[in-house]
Design a protein around this motif. Structure first.
Motif, mmCIF file in Angstrom:
data_model
loop_
_atom_site.group_PDB
_atom_site.id
_atom_site.type_symbol
_atom_site.label_atom_id
_atom_site.label_comp_id
_atom_site.label_asym_id
_atom_site.label_seq_id
_atom_site.Cartn_x
_atom_site.Cartn_y
_atom_site.Cartn_z
ATOM 1 N N GLY A 1 0.809 -1.213 0.000
ATOM 2 C CA GLY A 1 0.000 0.000 0.000
ATOM 3 C C GLY A 1 0.841 1.260 0.000
ATOM 4 O O GLY A 1 0.535 2.238 -0.697
ATOM 5 N N LEU A 2 1.930 1.242 0.771
ATOM 6 C CA LEU A 2 2.800 2.418 0.827
ATOM 7 C C LEU A 2 3.535 2.611 -0.502
ATOM 8 O O LEU A 2 3.672 3.740 -0.987
ATOM 9 N N THR A 3 3.968 1.513 -1.115
ATOM 10 C CA THR A 3 4.615 1.601 -2.422
ATOM 11 C C THR A 3 3.654 2.167 -3.462
ATOM 12 O O THR A 3 4.016 3.057 -4.254
ATOM 13 N N ARG A 4 2.412 1.675 -3.459
ATOM 14 C CA ARG A 4 1.421 2.173 -4.413
ATOM 15 C C ARG A 4 1.105 3.643 -4.149
ATOM 16 O O ARG A 4 0.890 4.425 -5.092
ATOM 17 N N SER A 5 1.128 4.059 -2.901
ATOM 18 C CA SER A 5 0.878 5.463 -2.565
ATOM 19 C C SER A 5 1.906 6.370 -3.224
ATOM 20 O O SER A 5 1.572 7.428 -3.771
ATOM 21 N N LEU A 6 3.171 5.970 -3.187
ATOM 22 C CA LEU A 6 4.215 6.759 -3.831
ATOM 23 C C LEU A 6 4.008 6.823 -5.340
ATOM 24 O O LEU A 6 4.226 7.862 -5.971
ATOM 25 N N GLU A 7 3.567 5.717 -5.929
ATOM 26 C CA GLU A 7 3.355 5.676 -7.373
ATOM 27 C C GLU A 7 2.231 6.607 -7.824
ATOM 28 O O GLU A 7 2.231 7.084 -8.962
ATOM 29 N N LEU A 8 1.277 6.877 -6.941
ATOM 30 C CA LEU A 8 0.118 7.691 -7.310
ATOM 31 C C LEU A 8 0.388 9.188 -7.257
ATOM 32 O O LEU A 8 -0.426 9.984 -7.736
ATOM 33 N N LEU A 9 1.525 9.593 -6.703
ATOM 34 C CA LEU A 9 1.796 11.013 -6.505
ATOM 35 C C LEU A 9 2.206 11.726 -7.791
ATOM 36 O O LEU A 9 2.874 11.162 -8.655
ATOM 37 N N ALA A 10 1.822 12.993 -7.856
ATOM 38 C CA ALA A 10 2.399 13.893 -8.845
ATOM 39 C C ALA A 10 3.774 14.335 -8.349
ATOM 40 O O ALA A 10 4.142 14.108 -7.185
ATOM 41 N N THR A 11 4.543 14.962 -9.212
ATOM 42 C CA THR A 11 5.838 15.510 -8.808
ATOM 43 C C THR A 11 5.655 16.454 -7.618
ATOM 44 O O THR A 11 4.732 17.276 -7.597
ATOM 45 N N GLU A 12 6.517 16.297 -6.624
ATOM 46 C CA GLU A 12 6.502 17.080 -5.389
ATOM 47 C C GLU A 12 5.268 16.796 -4.527
ATOM 48 O O GLU A 12 4.915 17.584 -3.646
ATOM 49 N N GLY A 13 4.623 15.672 -4.764
ATOM 50 C CA GLY A 13 3.493 15.278 -3.927
ATOM 51 C C GLY A 13 3.944 14.671 -2.609
ATOM 52 O O GLY A 13 5.125 14.358 -2.405
ATOM 53 N N THR A 14 2.980 14.485 -1.700
ATOM 54 C CA THR A 14 3.272 14.014 -0.345
ATOM 55 C C THR A 14 2.429 12.797 0.004
ATOM 56 O O THR A 14 1.222 12.772 -0.252
ATOM 57 N N VAL A 15 3.075 11.799 0.599
ATOM 58 C CA VAL A 15 2.372 10.701 1.260
ATOM 59 C C VAL A 15 2.379 10.983 2.753
ATOM 60 O O VAL A 15 3.453 11.151 3.357
ATOM 61 N N LEU A 16 1.199 11.057 3.341
ATOM 62 C CA LEU A 16 1.086 11.167 4.792
ATOM 63 C C LEU A 16 0.865 9.755 5.330
ATOM 64 O O LEU A 16 -0.139 9.119 5.017
ATOM 65 N N GLU A 17 1.800 9.265 6.108
ATOM 66 C CA GLU A 17 1.788 7.885 6.595
ATOM 67 C C GLU A 17 1.105 7.801 7.955
ATOM 68 O O GLU A 17 1.596 8.342 8.949
ATOM 69 N N LEU A 18 -0.044 7.116 7.981
ATOM 70 C CA LEU A 18 -0.795 6.931 9.225
ATOM 71 C C LEU A 18 -0.703 5.512 9.765
ATOM 72 O O LEU A 18 -1.170 5.249 10.864
ATOM 73 N N SER A 19 -0.131 4.600 8.984
ATOM 74 C CA SER A 19 -0.126 3.191 9.376
ATOM 75 C C SER A 19 0.792 2.940 10.571
ATOM 76 O O SER A 19 1.814 3.599 10.743
ATOM 77 N N TRP A 20 0.393 1.969 11.363
ATOM 78 C CA TRP A 20 1.225 1.497 12.472
ATOM 79 C C TRP A 20 1.623 0.067 12.145
ATOM 80 O O TRP A 20 0.778 -0.816 12.011
ATOM 81 N N TYR A 21 2.919 -0.187 11.979
ATOM 82 C CA TYR A 21 3.408 -1.481 11.531
ATOM 83 C C TYR A 21 3.838 -2.406 12.667
ATOM 84 O O TYR A 21 4.207 -3.551 12.418
#
Length: 329
Positions: free
Chosen positions: A215-235
Motif C-alpha cells: 500500500g505504501l509503495t502504491r501510494s508513492l506511485e500515485l503522486l504527482a511531482t513534489e506530492g506528499t504521502v502522509l503515513e498513518l499506518s502502524w506497523y
C-alpha cells in the motif's frame, strides 16, 4: 462505597478473558461511569491482542487507562461511551466519551471525560477516538481547496480521513482498497472508490493507512511531482521496504509521518487535546459516519470475538461492543 465491575483483559497473546474488578468510590474530582458502548479499533487493538507491540514502543503505545504491560496480561482499549452515575452535578446523567478500555463501570478524573453533544447518538460516539486521529492527520496534511487526493487503505482510520476530506470544497478524493466490498462504505461516505490497479495517479496528496508495504509503495506511485504521502499506518514490529531509487528524488516526493499521540505542530500552539476531541465529537453529528460501524456484539462475547477480529474472520472497520444491562448489576 466500592462497586464490582467486569473488564476485558488480554490474558496472554491471542487469548482474552473477562475479569471481575473492584471499582473504588469516586473522589470529589472524579466520576463513576457506567459503560453503554465501547469500540474495538481493529488495527491497533488486534495488534495488541496478538502480542505484536515491539519492545521499543511499549511506553509510546500505552493507552491512557491501560493496566498491565505488553505483551500480556494487559487491559487495553480507548473507545468508551458511558453515562456518569456519580460525580460533579454538571456531569451526572450526561453521556460521555472516555479513552477507557472495555469495562462495565470505571472511575476516572472528571477531566478525562468529554460530554457527547446532543446531536450525536451514543452508539456513534464510539468513533470519536478514530475521528480525532483523522482530524490530527488533516492538520498535519493541510489539504488545499481543489486538491487531488487518495486515501489508500479503507480501514477505520482511512475511512474516517476520507469522510472528512469529502467536506473540503473542490477536493476530489478517492478511497483505494484491495477489498472491493469497501466500495459500499465509500459510497455511504460520499467519496469515490477504486482498487489499487484502478486508482488515479498525478495526486497532490496520498494519505496511507493500509499498514502494508504494498500500500505504501502504491501510494508513492500515485503522486504527482513534489506530492506528499502522509503515513498513518502502524506497523508494530514489522519491517517495511520502500522503492526510494528510480525517480523518488528527481520527482522530489515526500513521505511524512502523522501520529495522534501529540497534537499536530500546525495547531499545537492554539489547540489542546481536549479541543481536538471535542471537535471530533462535533463532527460525528454526520449520520454518514455510521457506515464505519460494521459489527456489534455483547461485552460478554469479547473473549470469543477478539480472536476472530484479529484473524480477519470478522472483517470489521469498527466493531462495537454493547453493555446492555451489564453495568447495572
Amino acid at each position: 462505597m466500592s462497586v464490582t465491575a467486569r473488564a476485558f483483559w488480554v490474558g496472554s497473546p491471542g487469548t482474552g478473558e473477562i475479569r471481575d474488578v473492584v471499582v473504588p468510590d469516586p473522589a470529589e474530582d472524579e466520576v463513576l461511569v457506567r459503560s453503554l458502548w465501547s469500540g474495538v479499533s481493529r488495527g491497533t487493538e488486534t495488534l495488541v491482542f496478538r502480542g505484536g507491540v515491539p519492545g521499543s514502543q511499549h511506553a509510546a503505545m500505552r493507552a491512557p487507562f491501560q493496566e498491565g504491560d505488553f505483551p500480556a496480561p494487559v487491559k487495553y482499549g480507548y473507545l468508551n461511551v458511558g453515562v456518569v452515575e456519580r460525580g460533579p452535578a454538571a456531569l451526572v446523567g450526561r453521556t460521555v466519551f472516555c479513552l477507557y478500555p472495555h469495562q462495565t463501570r470505571y472511575v476516572v478524573p472528571a477531566s478525562a471525560v468529554t460530554v457527547v453533544p446532543d446531536s450525536v447518538p451514543a452508539p456513534r460516539a464510539v468513533l470519536a477516538g478514530t475521528v480525532e486521529t483523522a482530524v490530527n492527520a488533516l492538520w498535519d496534511a493541510a489539504p488545499l481547496v481543489g486538491d487531488r487526493i487518495a486515501v489508500v487503505g479503507g480501514g477505520m482510520v482511512g475511512c474516517s480521513v476520507a469522510a472528512l476530506l469529502a467536506r473540503f470544497p473542490g477536493v476530489r478524493v478517492q478511497l483505494v482498497d484491495a477489498d472491493p466490498t469497501r466500495a459500499k462504505v465509500a459510497e455511504a461516505l460520499g467519496v469515490e472508490f477504486a482498487t489499487p490497479d484502478e486508482a488515479r495517479d498525478g495526486l497532490d496528496l496520498v494519505v496511507h493507512a493500509s499498514a502494508t508495504e504494498q500500500g505504501l509503495t502504491r501510494s508513492l506511485e500515485l503522486l504527482a511531482t513534489e506530492g506528499t504521502v502522509l503515513e498513518l499506518s502502524w506497523y508494530g514490529d514489522r519491517k517495511v521496504s520502500l522503492p526510494l531509487g528510480e525517480d523518488f528524488h528527481s520527482r522530489r516526493l515526500v513521505v511524512r509521518s502523522s501520529q495522534v499521540g501529540t497534537v499536530s505542530p500546525a495547531r499545537r500552539s492554539s489547540r489542546t487535546y481536549a479541543d481536538r476531541l471535542a471537535l471530533a465529537l462535533e463532527l460525528l453529528a454526520d449520520p454518514a459516519l455510521d457506515a464505519l460501524v460494521t459489527g456489534d456484539s455483547a461485552f460478554e462475547e469479547l473473549p470469543e470475538v477478539m480472536p476472530k477480529l484479529a484473524s480477519g474472520e470478522i472483517a470489521a472497520l469498527c466493531h462495537r461492543v454493547g453493555y446492555g444491562q451489564e453495568g447495572l448489576t
